[in-house]
Design a protein around this motif. Structure first.
Motif: not given
Length: 133
Positions: A28-31, A37-38, A42-46
């Motif tokens: 995914l790419n946010f706008s 970055l957020a 969260k993916i790293r934490i998961l």
């Protein structure tokens, strides 16, 4: 994701976190950079939590297979019980042979059948949780 108007594909929109969902999230790419970055954080934490969980699960199962083999295999033979759940029961309850009846065991783990008695009839209301004090 709602803020960035990103809809979760139907195949990933359920409570079980399907296999491909994490890969989809990683692409995914946010706008905004901050959104990206957020999400990556969260993916790293998961991923970290998942790896810790898997390590503990494997260690507990290996320990129970070695030190509590008979109880572990008996618990696993119950429909719906699997290796990690059996090892958690052993860790929480200790030696299961100390319970003389299933009622004693149910009381120890804080569940009792809910019953309603009236005029000679008895109706089971299901399992009632009871907390340890």
């Amino acid at each position: 994701m709602l803020f960035h108007v990103i809809e979760i594909p139907v195949e990933y929109d359920n409570a079980n976190c399907p296999t491909g969902f994490l890969e989809w999230l990683e692409k995914l790419n946010f706008s905004t950079i901050c959104g990206d970055l957020a999400l990556q954080g969260k993916i790293r934490i998961l991923k970290f939590i998942k790896s810790e969980y898997l390590e503990i699960v494997n260690l507990m199962r290996a320990y129970c297979r070695k030190e509590h083999k008979e109880d572990y295999n008996l618990l696993k033979s119950i429909p719906g019980f699997w290796g990690f759940l059996a090892s958690v029961v052993i860790a929480e309850c200790g030696d299961l042979r100390r319970f003389n009846t299933e009622g004693q065991f149910a009381s120890f783990i804080s569940i009792v059948p809910g019953m309603h008695n009236s005029g000679g009839s008895e109706k089971c209301l299901g399992i009632t949780p009871r907390s340890k004090s």
